[in-house]
Scaffold this motif. Structure first.
Motif, PDB file in Angstrom:
ATOM      1  N   ALA A 157      -8.045  10.667   0.396  1.00  0.00           N
ATOM      2  CA  ALA A 157      -7.614  11.967  -0.128  1.00  0.00           C
ATOM      3  C   ALA A 157      -8.761  12.968  -0.112  1.00  0.00           C
ATOM      4  CB  ALA A 157      -7.064  11.813  -1.549  1.00  0.00           C
ATOM      5  N   CYS A 158      -9.938  12.523  -0.474  1.00  0.00           N
ATOM      6  CA  CYS A 158     -11.110  13.403  -0.482  1.00  0.00           C
ATOM      7  C   CYS A 158     -11.407  13.876   0.937  1.00  0.00           C
ATOM      8  CB  CYS A 158     -12.302  12.656  -1.084  1.00  0.00           C
ATOM      9  SG  CYS A 158     -13.759  13.685  -1.355  1.00  0.00           S
ATOM     10  N   HIS A 159     -11.369  12.964   1.880  1.00  0.00           N
ATOM     11  CA  HIS A 159     -11.642  13.302   3.281  1.00  0.00           C
ATOM     12  C   HIS A 159     -10.602  14.268   3.833  1.00  0.00           C
ATOM     13  CE1 HIS A 159     -12.885  12.764   7.441  1.00  0.00           C
ATOM     14  NE2 HIS A 159     -11.613  12.542   7.728  1.00  0.00           N
ATOM     15  N   LEU A 160      -9.339  13.934   3.668  1.00  0.00           N
ATOM     16  CA  LEU A 160      -8.272  14.759   4.226  1.00  0.00           C
ATOM     17  C   LEU A 160      -8.148  16.103   3.528  1.00  0.00           C
ATOM     18  CD1 LEU A 160      -5.504  12.024   4.714  1.00  0.00           C
ATOM     19  CD2 LEU A 160      -6.980  13.041   6.485  1.00  0.00           C
ATOM     20  N   GLY A 161      -8.501  16.153   2.233  1.00  0.00           N
ATOM     21  CA  GLY A 161      -8.376  17.385   1.461  1.00  0.00           C
ATOM     22  C   GLY A 161      -9.632  18.236   1.441  1.00  0.00           C
ATOM     23  N   GLY A 162     -10.703  17.755   2.061  1.00  0.00           N
ATOM     24  CA  GLY A 162     -11.943  18.520   2.064  1.00  0.00           C
ATOM     25  C   GLY A 162     -12.645  18.540   0.719  1.00  0.00           C
ATOM     26  N   GLY A 163     -12.462  17.480  -0.069  1.00  0.00           N
ATOM     27  CA  GLY A 163     -13.100  17.402  -1.375  1.00  0.00           C
ATOM     28  C   GLY A 163     -14.583  17.100  -1.282  1.00  0.00           C
ATOM     29  N   GLN A 164     -15.248  17.212  -2.406  1.00  0.00           N
ATOM     30  CA  GLN A 164     -16.681  16.931  -2.474  1.00  0.00           C
ATOM     31  C   GLN A 164     -16.988  15.557  -3.051  1.00  0.00           C
ATOM     32  OE1 GLN A 164     -19.125  19.042  -1.155  1.00  0.00           O
ATOM     33  NE2 GLN A 164     -17.214  19.797  -0.296  1.00  0.00           N
ATOM     34  N   GLY A 165     -15.988  14.917  -3.655  1.00  0.00           N
ATOM     35  CA  GLY A 165     -16.223  13.603  -4.227  1.00  0.00           C
ATOM     36  C   GLY A 165     -15.001  13.093  -4.946  1.00  0.00           C
ATOM     37  N   GLY A 166     -15.120  11.884  -5.459  1.00  0.00           N
ATOM     38  CA  GLY A 166     -14.026  11.258  -6.181  1.00  0.00           C
ATOM     39  C   GLY A 166     -14.510  10.699  -7.495  1.00  0.00           C
ATOM     40  N   TYR A 167     -13.579  10.532  -8.409  1.00  0.00           N
ATOM     41  CA  TYR A 167     -13.922  10.016  -9.730  1.00  0.00           C
ATOM     42  C   TYR A 167     -12.719   9.288 -10.287  1.00  0.00           C
ATOM     43  CZ  TYR A 167     -16.056   9.762 -14.320  1.00  0.00           C
ATOM     44  OH  TYR A 167     -16.608   9.297 -15.476  1.00  0.00           O
ATOM     45  N   SER A 168     -12.989   8.297 -11.115  1.00  0.00           N
ATOM     46  CA  SER A 168     -11.935   7.570 -11.806  1.00  0.00           C
ATOM     47  C   SER A 168     -12.285   7.517 -13.284  1.00  0.00           C
ATOM     48  CB  SER A 168     -11.831   6.145 -11.258  1.00  0.00           C
ATOM     49  OG  SER A 168     -10.977   5.373 -12.065  1.00  0.00           O
ATOM     50  N   PHE A 228      -0.430  11.818   6.179  1.00  0.00           N
ATOM     51  CA  PHE A 228      -1.197  10.945   7.075  1.00  0.00           C
ATOM     52  C   PHE A 228      -0.479   9.606   7.227  1.00  0.00           C
ATOM     53  CE2 PHE A 228      -4.547   7.752   7.713  1.00  0.00           C
ATOM     54  CZ  PHE A 228      -5.268   8.281   8.783  1.00  0.00           C
ATOM     55  N   GLY A 229      -0.019   9.059   6.093  1.00  0.00           N
ATOM     56  CA  GLY A 229       0.711   7.790   6.114  1.00  0.00           C
ATOM     57  C   GLY A 229       2.007   7.881   6.907  1.00  0.00           C
ATOM     58  N   GLU A 230       2.701   9.008   6.783  1.00  0.00           N
ATOM     59  CA  GLU A 230       3.932   9.201   7.557  1.00  0.00           C
ATOM     60  C   GLU A 230       3.623   9.245   9.044  1.00  0.00           C
ATOM     61  OE1 GLU A 230       5.675  12.722   5.825  1.00  0.00           O
ATOM     62  OE2 GLU A 230       6.563  11.577   4.163  1.00  0.00           O
ATOM     63  N   ARG A 231       2.560   9.924   9.409  1.00  0.00           N
ATOM     64  CA  ARG A 231       2.180  10.050  10.819  1.00  0.00           C
ATOM     65  C   ARG A 231       1.897   8.690  11.443  1.00  0.00           C
ATOM     66  NH1 ARG A 231      -2.708  13.532  11.403  1.00  0.00           N
ATOM     67  NH2 ARG A 231      -1.210  15.132  10.857  1.00  0.00           N
ATOM     68  N   TYR A 232       1.267   7.782  10.672  1.00  0.00           N
ATOM     69  CA  TYR A 232       0.842   6.502  11.223  1.00  0.00           C
ATOM     70  C   TYR A 232       1.650   5.307  10.712  1.00  0.00           C
ATOM     71  CZ  TYR A 232      -2.914   9.219  13.127  1.00  0.00           C
ATOM     72  OH  TYR A 232      -3.624  10.161  13.820  1.00  0.00           O
ATOM     73  N   GLY A 233       2.725   5.558   9.998  1.00  0.00           N
ATOM     74  CA  GLY A 233       3.589   4.472   9.548  1.00  0.00           C
ATOM     75  C   GLY A 233       2.938   3.533   8.543  1.00  0.00           C
ATOM     76  N   LEU A 234       2.153   4.081   7.616  1.00  0.00           N
ATOM     77  CA  LEU A 234       1.469   3.270   6.609  1.00  0.00           C
ATOM     78  C   LEU A 234       2.243   3.359   5.292  1.00  0.00           C
ATOM     79  CD1 LEU A 234      -2.179   4.391   7.464  1.00  0.00           C
ATOM     80  CD2 LEU A 234      -1.010   2.282   8.165  1.00  0.00           C
ATOM     81  N   ASN A 235       3.049   2.353   5.028  1.00  0.00           N
ATOM     82  CA  ASN A 235       3.936   2.375   3.860  1.00  0.00           C
ATOM     83  C   ASN A 235       3.207   2.500   2.537  1.00  0.00           C
ATOM     84  OD1 ASN A 235       6.220   2.232   5.447  1.00  0.00           O
ATOM     85  ND2 ASN A 235       6.306  -0.008   5.359  1.00  0.00           N
ATOM     86  N   ALA A 236       2.004   1.952   2.426  1.00  0.00           N
ATOM     87  CA  ALA A 236       1.262   2.043   1.163  1.00  0.00           C
ATOM     88  C   ALA A 236       0.943   3.494   0.806  1.00  0.00           C
ATOM     89  CB  ALA A 236      -0.036   1.236   1.240  1.00  0.00           C
ATOM     90  N   LEU A 237       0.905   4.355   1.808  1.00  0.00           N
ATOM     91  CA  LEU A 237       0.574   5.755   1.571  1.00  0.00           C
ATOM     92  C   LEU A 237       1.805   6.628   1.374  1.00  0.00           C
ATOM     93  CD1 LEU A 237      -2.218   6.247   4.265  1.00  0.00           C
ATOM     94  CD2 LEU A 237      -2.411   5.305   1.947  1.00  0.00           C
ATOM     95  N   THR A 238       2.977   6.067   1.649  1.00  0.00           N
ATOM     96  CA  THR A 238       4.209   6.863   1.581  1.00  0.00           C
ATOM     97  C   THR A 238       5.212   6.351   0.559  1.00  0.00           C
ATOM     98  OG1 THR A 238       5.253   5.587   3.357  1.00  0.00           O
ATOM     99  CG2 THR A 238       3.977   7.536   4.008  1.00  0.00           C
ATOM    100  N   THR A 239       4.881   5.270  -0.120  1.00  0.00           N
ATOM    101  CA  THR A 239       5.756   4.700  -1.145  1.00  0.00           C
ATOM    102  C   THR A 239       5.229   5.148  -2.509  1.00  0.00           C
ATOM    103  OG1 THR A 239       6.167   2.793   0.283  1.00  0.00           O
ATOM    104  CG2 THR A 239       6.740   2.565  -2.056  1.00  0.00           C
ATOM    105  N   ARG A 240       6.105   5.754  -3.298  1.00  0.00           N
ATOM    106  CA  ARG A 240       5.722   6.387  -4.559  1.00  0.00           C
ATOM    107  C   ARG A 240       4.919   5.471  -5.488  1.00  0.00           C
ATOM    108  NH1 ARG A 240       8.076   6.793  -9.795  1.00  0.00           N
ATOM    109  NH2 ARG A 240       7.575   8.784 -10.782  1.00  0.00           N
ATOM    110  N   LYS A 241       5.383   4.237  -5.681  1.00  0.00           N
ATOM    111  CA  LYS A 241       4.727   3.286  -6.576  1.00  0.00           C
ATOM    112  C   LYS A 241       4.622   1.950  -5.855  1.00  0.00           C
ATOM    113  CE  LYS A 241       4.981   1.464 -11.296  1.00  0.00           C
ATOM    114  NZ  LYS A 241       5.746   1.476 -12.554  1.00  0.00           N
ATOM    115  N   ILE A 242       3.416   1.389  -5.837  1.00  0.00           N
ATOM    116  CA  ILE A 242       3.182   0.136  -5.124  1.00  0.00           C
ATOM    117  C   ILE A 242       2.291  -0.784  -5.951  1.00  0.00           C
ATOM    118  CG2 ILE A 242       3.409   1.149  -2.812  1.00  0.00           C
ATOM    119  CD1 ILE A 242       0.289   1.134  -2.702  1.00  0.00           C
ATOM    120  N   GLU A 243       2.331  -2.069  -5.615  1.00  0.00           N
ATOM    121  CA  GLU A 243       1.341  -2.996  -6.151  1.00  0.00           C
ATOM    122  C   GLU A 243       0.057  -2.742  -5.387  1.00  0.00           C
ATOM    123  OE1 GLU A 243       2.455  -7.104  -6.277  1.00  0.00           O
ATOM    124  OE2 GLU A 243       4.383  -6.647  -7.197  1.00  0.00           O
TER     125      GLU A 243
END
Length: 182
Positions: free
Chosen positions: A150-161, A122-137
């Motif tokens: 990720a949940c939306h694009l992957g069809g997940g049911q929820g997120g957790y940390s 998705f980041g590559e498609r729209y040029g969003l570097n935060a989504l395509t750079t391996r490690k970021i601040e």
């Protein structure tokens, strides 16, 4: 990163037509990728509240088995055990404020990084570097935004940390199986 946060949380001043308003004059019209990001965040809020109400996500203990590709939540108050397939979106290092994507994380197997790879695509498609750079601040709020997307694009049911030493592991989970605690 500030521009990404504006996009992530709807701070974009211009709509799809560049006029800053929607057809009804009620507010900004979001264009891609802003619309998808906003939808993902709204979905995550609703899905999290539903999980809290249904099985007590907010008070459950958790355990992720990355070899089996599952996450288990145990809620002693409600007497429930909830299991689901898991994906690792990435890790947030609380000591240095960095995010490491699950699509290229040394501790994440290829199958468990699928949702993270969808965000990278998705980041590559729209040029969003935060989504395509391996490690970021990043901030913890950024990490939640990445997880929602990720949940939306992957069809997940929820997120957790959940904590893992000085890092927080951000995950998505799939369809849950709820059973009574034995």
């Amino acid at each position: 990163m500030a521009n990404f946060l504006k996009k992530l949380f709807g701070g974009n001043d211009k709509g799809a037509g560049g006029d800053g308003g929607d057809r009804n004059g009620d507010g900004p019209t979001l264009a891609e990728p802003d619309l998808t990001i906003a939808r993902a965040n709204n979905e995550m809020q609703m899905r999290t509240q539903t999980a809290i109400n249904m099985w007590g996500l907010d008070t459950a203990a958790w355990n992720a088995d990355l070899d089996a590709g599952t996450i288990t939540f145990t809620n002693d108050e409600k007497g429930l055990v909830v299991t689901a397939p898991v994906q690792v979106v990435g890790t947030y290092n609380t000591e240095d404020g960095t995010w490491l994507w699950g699509w290229d994380h040394p501790s994440v197997s290829e199958p468990l990084g699928e949702h993270a790879r969808r965000v990278r695509d998705f980041g590559e498609r729209y040029g969003l570097n935060a989504l395509t750079t391996r490690k970021i601040e990043a901030s913890k709020a950024d990490a939640w935004g990445f997880t929602a997307l990720a949940c939306h694009l992957g069809g997940g049911q929820g997120g957790y940390s959940g904590p893992d030493g000085p890092a927080l592991v951000f995950m998505t989970y799939g369809a849950v199986t709820i059973s009574k605690k034995g």
